[in-house]
Design an enzyme around this catalytic site. Sequence first.
Site, short mmCIF file in Angstrom:
data_model
loop_
_atom_site.label_atom_id
_atom_site.label_comp_id
_atom_site.label_asym_id
_atom_site.label_seq_id
_atom_site.Cartn_x
_atom_site.Cartn_y
_atom_site.Cartn_z
N ASP A 1 -12.58 -7.23 -0.01
CA ASP A 1 -13.28 -8.50 0.22
C ASP A 1 -14.57 -8.23 0.96
O ASP A 1 -14.84 -7.11 1.38
CB ASP A 1 -12.38 -9.45 1.02
CG ASP A 1 -12.02 -8.87 2.38
OD1 ASP A 1 -12.77 -9.08 3.33
OD2 ASP A 1 -10.98 -8.17 2.48
N GLU B 1 0.81 -1.22 0.00
CA GLU B 1 0.00 0.00 0.00
C GLU B 1 0.85 1.28 0.00
O GLU B 1 0.32 2.36 -0.28
CB GLU B 1 -0.96 -0.02 1.20
CG GLU B 1 -2.00 -1.12 1.07
CD GLU B 1 -2.66 -1.48 2.39
OE1 GLU B 1 -3.72 -2.12 2.34
OE2 GLU B 1 -2.14 -1.14 3.47
N1 ADE Z 1 -8.79 -5.77 5.89
C1 ADE Z 1 -9.16 -6.19 4.67
N2 ADE Z 1 -10.12 -7.13 4.75
C2 ADE Z 1 -10.35 -7.32 6.07
C3 ADE Z 1 -11.19 -8.19 6.79
N3 ADE Z 1 -11.99 -9.06 6.17
N4 ADE Z 1 -11.17 -8.13 8.16
C4 ADE Z 1 -10.35 -7.28 8.79
N5 ADE Z 1 -9.51 -6.43 8.15
C5 ADE Z 1 -9.50 -6.46 6.79
#
Ligand code: ADE
Length: 255
Positions: free
Chosen positions: A219, A13
């Site tokens: 996600d 990042e």
């Molecule tokens: N960062 C990116 N995806 C995440 C997730 N599912 N849970 C916690 N932090 C995250």
Amino acid sequence: MKKIGIIAALHEEIAILLDVMGDSAHKVTIGSRDYYQGNLYGTNCVVVLARIGKVAAAITTVTLIHEFSVDEVIFTGVAGSINKSVKVGDIVVADNLMQHDIDASPIFPRYEIPLLGISRFRAEPSINQQIINSALYFIDNKLVNTLDSNSIKKFNLSSPTVHTGTIISGDQFINSKSGVEHLREAIPDALCVEMEGAAVAQVCYEYEIPFAVFRTISDSADDSASLDFSSFLLNVARFYSIGIIKALLENKQSG
Ligand code: ADE
């Protein structure tokens, strides 16, 4: 001249930011972290990899404030959606942040930071407005030419949305349907979940430093959360971070 601290949790990042700073960056190592101070698109910045979790984020934020005297802090990275209207590839700008795993009840109300008396930390509206405009500029003018067409297709990034709302943080990677449902029920207005933002927010609140947190959704925090995570980070999220920060610092904004 204003000095901005820029933090991320994962190397990908900030990698391009460091490339862009190049030789202008002066590295200072404090508390096992490398802080790169230099010129980024005409602005004096300190860029640092915090690593993952609230403690890591808090240590890094305190150091930026104390050792580097930054005037504001911006956190960029990825998050998991926990709201049905927030899709992979969308951008969430936090207007407030909460720590979903803090629980000193029954001594203090659930989610309240003990002895601070609050549970939500407000990000700086004026920085948020600039980030929103920069994100829109990136989506409208840069996204298609920056990302490869396979990734755009694979992650369905034809028209991402910029959301503003609640981001929640905790020291857990959420990757189950039941985990998402639990958070949705507990904090219905939360848009996405990550592991650092609300810690940065607490430190900035206590030191009275303006801050902003923006996240690209990688996600849906469910059973498939970890599947495409690396590919998304490498092929999508790192370009969002640099694209939005470049537009922000160059003051190129839509809207
Ligand atoms: N960062 C990116 N995806 C995440 C997730 N599912 N849970 C916690 N932090 C995250």
